[in-house]
Design a protein around this motif. Structure first.
Motif, PDB file in Angstrom:
ATOM      1  N   LYS A 165     -38.815  62.457  40.142  1.00  0.00           N
ATOM      2  CA  LYS A 165     -38.214  63.486  41.018  1.00  0.00           C
ATOM      3  C   LYS A 165     -38.390  63.138  42.498  1.00  0.00           C
ATOM      4  O   LYS A 165     -38.087  63.952  43.369  1.00  0.00           O
ATOM      5  CB  LYS A 165     -38.877  64.845  40.750  1.00  0.00           C
ATOM      6  N   LYS A 166     -38.981  62.029  42.779  1.00  0.00           N
ATOM      7  CA  LYS A 166     -39.189  61.562  44.159  1.00  0.00           C
ATOM      8  C   LYS A 166     -39.972  62.566  45.010  1.00  0.00           C
ATOM      9  O   LYS A 166     -39.680  62.764  46.182  1.00  0.00           O
ATOM     10  CB  LYS A 166     -37.854  61.255  44.823  1.00  0.00           C
ATOM     11  N   GLY A 187     -34.396  55.640  42.739  1.00  0.00           N
ATOM     12  CA  GLY A 187     -34.521  56.418  41.503  1.00  0.00           C
ATOM     13  C   GLY A 187     -35.747  56.141  40.656  1.00  0.00           C
ATOM     14  O   GLY A 187     -35.848  56.639  39.542  1.00  0.00           O
ATOM     15  N   ALA A 188     -36.684  55.357  41.169  1.00  0.00           N
ATOM     16  CA  ALA A 188     -37.848  55.044  40.338  1.00  0.00           C
ATOM     17  C   ALA A 188     -39.036  54.655  41.214  1.00  0.00           C
ATOM     18  O   ALA A 188     -38.877  54.344  42.400  1.00  0.00           O
ATOM     19  CB  ALA A 188     -37.516  53.906  39.383  1.00  0.00           C
ATOM     20  N   VAL A 189     -40.215  54.672  40.626  1.00  0.00           N
ATOM     21  CA  VAL A 189     -41.394  54.188  41.344  1.00  0.00           C
ATOM     22  C   VAL A 189     -41.649  52.738  40.954  1.00  0.00           C
ATOM     23  O   VAL A 189     -41.350  52.314  39.826  1.00  0.00           O
ATOM     24  CB  VAL A 189     -42.663  55.008  41.009  1.00  0.00           C
ATOM     25  N   VAL A 190     -42.252  52.022  41.884  1.00  0.00           N
ATOM     26  CA  VAL A 190     -42.637  50.632  41.605  1.00  0.00           C
ATOM     27  C   VAL A 190     -44.134  50.521  41.883  1.00  0.00           C
ATOM     28  O   VAL A 190     -44.621  51.005  42.908  1.00  0.00           O
ATOM     29  CB  VAL A 190     -41.855  49.655  42.518  1.00  0.00           C
ATOM     30  N   ARG A 207     -46.007  65.389  37.712  1.00  0.00           N
ATOM     31  CA  ARG A 207     -45.622  66.485  36.817  1.00  0.00           C
ATOM     32  C   ARG A 207     -44.566  66.050  35.787  1.00  0.00           C
ATOM     33  O   ARG A 207     -44.691  66.361  34.604  1.00  0.00           O
ATOM     34  CB  ARG A 207     -45.097  67.672  37.627  1.00  0.00           C
ATOM     35  N   PRO A 208     -43.519  65.324  36.189  1.00  0.00           N
ATOM     36  CA  PRO A 208     -42.485  64.976  35.200  1.00  0.00           C
ATOM     37  C   PRO A 208     -42.967  63.955  34.156  1.00  0.00           C
ATOM     38  O   PRO A 208     -42.291  63.734  33.152  1.00  0.00           O
ATOM     39  CB  PRO A 208     -41.359  64.366  36.048  1.00  0.00           C
ATOM     40  N   GLY A 209     -44.099  63.320  34.392  1.00  0.00           N
ATOM     41  CA  GLY A 209     -44.586  62.311  33.438  1.00  0.00           C
ATOM     42  C   GLY A 209     -43.917  60.959  33.607  1.00  0.00           C
ATOM     43  O   GLY A 209     -43.882  60.162  32.675  1.00  0.00           O
ATOM     44  N   SER A 210     -43.418  60.698  34.824  1.00  0.00           N
ATOM     45  CA  SER A 210     -42.813  59.386  35.082  1.00  0.00           C
ATOM     46  C   SER A 210     -43.880  58.290  35.094  1.00  0.00           C
ATOM     47  O   SER A 210     -43.620  57.146  34.759  1.00  0.00           O
ATOM     48  CB  SER A 210     -42.088  59.384  36.431  1.00  0.00           C
TER      49      SER A 210
END
Ligand code: SF4
Ligand code: SF4
Ligand code: SF4
Length: 282
Positions: A165-166, A187-190, A207-210
């Motif tokens: 969710k950034k 759109g993503a974490v690195v 929270r989103p579990g990414s």
């Protein structure tokens, strides 16, 4: 009790006592135990109590003649003395309520303290002073890297397919990454694995579990010490469970007991053995 159980005081005929608890854990005293220590300091000592770097309470200026009475009084409150001389020191661990614990270490410390310091009948004699420090995360508040044996709990994290969710919470302090290992890309974490120290803070705030914790692991360090010739411990092995870390510590202490000279610290033994652990199990 023998001379190793007490620390000489500056005044003739007086000693200092290092006190720990047999439960719930040596450095987690109840209010009643603290009251008992305070009473003893008032009645038999100078009225002062000192908190040692290794999480014991030290009662100074105790009259040697009063030692039997003091020992009995302490035992009545689940307290005992020791941790001095060429003996294992109190096994230290993080407070189990600390927010950052990857794995609480209190029970493991209690188990080791029972083996090394508290069980008079089954006490494991060691050749020299031995500091064992168990840290619940990489902050290593109990100084695992400058102990004869140290453990640091780690969190192995993974990026999942859950949409990021950034929110940026994982990216920086206070709750996120403190070593700049995370960047937000399209759109993503690195995660930069070279920088990551496996603390797991990012998975804790996502929270989103990414980002999630995949598993725990335990780094076991050996050969460190403080003192006049301080030495940093080296990473001996990483194991996947606390149970295995405890087994490894058991076999390391057996090797230390079998191969060290009287009074030799673990780091000295390793240096003498040419940086190989005697009796090493592969
Ligand atoms: S080492 Fe980590 S878990 Fe342990 S007290 Fe420090 S911050 Fe808390
Ligand atoms: S686990 Fe790695 S990436 Fe995540 S907060 Fe800790 S150091 Fe940063
Ligand atoms: S990975 Fe999780 S915590 Fe990090 S920015 Fe994305 S949603 Fe936020």
């Amino acid at each position: 009790m023998d001379a190793n159980d007490v620390t000489a005081g500056r005044a003739r005929g007086r000693v200092a006592l290092r006190v720990g608890s047999t439960g719930p854990y040596s450095s987690e005293l109840t209010a009643g135990q603290i009251g008992a220590i305070a009473d003893i300091a008032e009645r038999y000592g100078s009225g002062a109590v000192h908190v040692t770097p290794r999480q014991t309470m030290e009662i100074p200026h105790i009259d040697i003649a009063a030692l039997p009475d003091v020992t009995t009084l302490l035992a009545g409150h689940g307290l005992h003395i020791g941790y001095a001389g060429r003996r294992p020191r109190n096994v230290t661990a993080c407070s189990h309520w600390c927010l950052y614990n990857v794995a609480p270490m209190r029970d493991a410390a209690l188990q080791l303290n029972c083996l090394l310091n508290e069980n008079e009948n089954e006490k494991m004699p060691l050749p020299g002073k031995t500091n064992i420090s168990l840290s619940g995360c990489g902050f290593s508040c109990v100084r695992s890297r400058t102990s004869d044996v140290g453990v640091i709990a780690r969190s192995e994290i993974v990026i999942t397919d859950k949409k990021c969710k950034k929110c940026s919470l994982c990216v920086k302090e206070p709750l996120g990454c403190q070593v700049d290992a995370i960047t937000l890309a399209e759109g993503a974490v690195v995660i930069d694995r070279q920088k990551c120290v496996r603390c797991g803070f990012c998975s804790g705030v996502c929270r989103p579990g990414s980002i999630m914790m995949k598993s725990k692991s335990f780094d076991v360090f050996i050969g460190g010490n403080g003192g006049l010739k301080p030495r940093e411990a080296f990473l001996y092995r990483t194991v996947p469970s606390l149970r295995e870390a405890m087994e490894l510590i058991g076999s390391l202490l057996e090797g230390y007991r079998a191969h060290a000279r009287e009074g030799e610290r673990i780091g000295d033994l390793i240096e003498r053995a040419g940086m190989e652990w005697p009796g090493q199990k592969t």
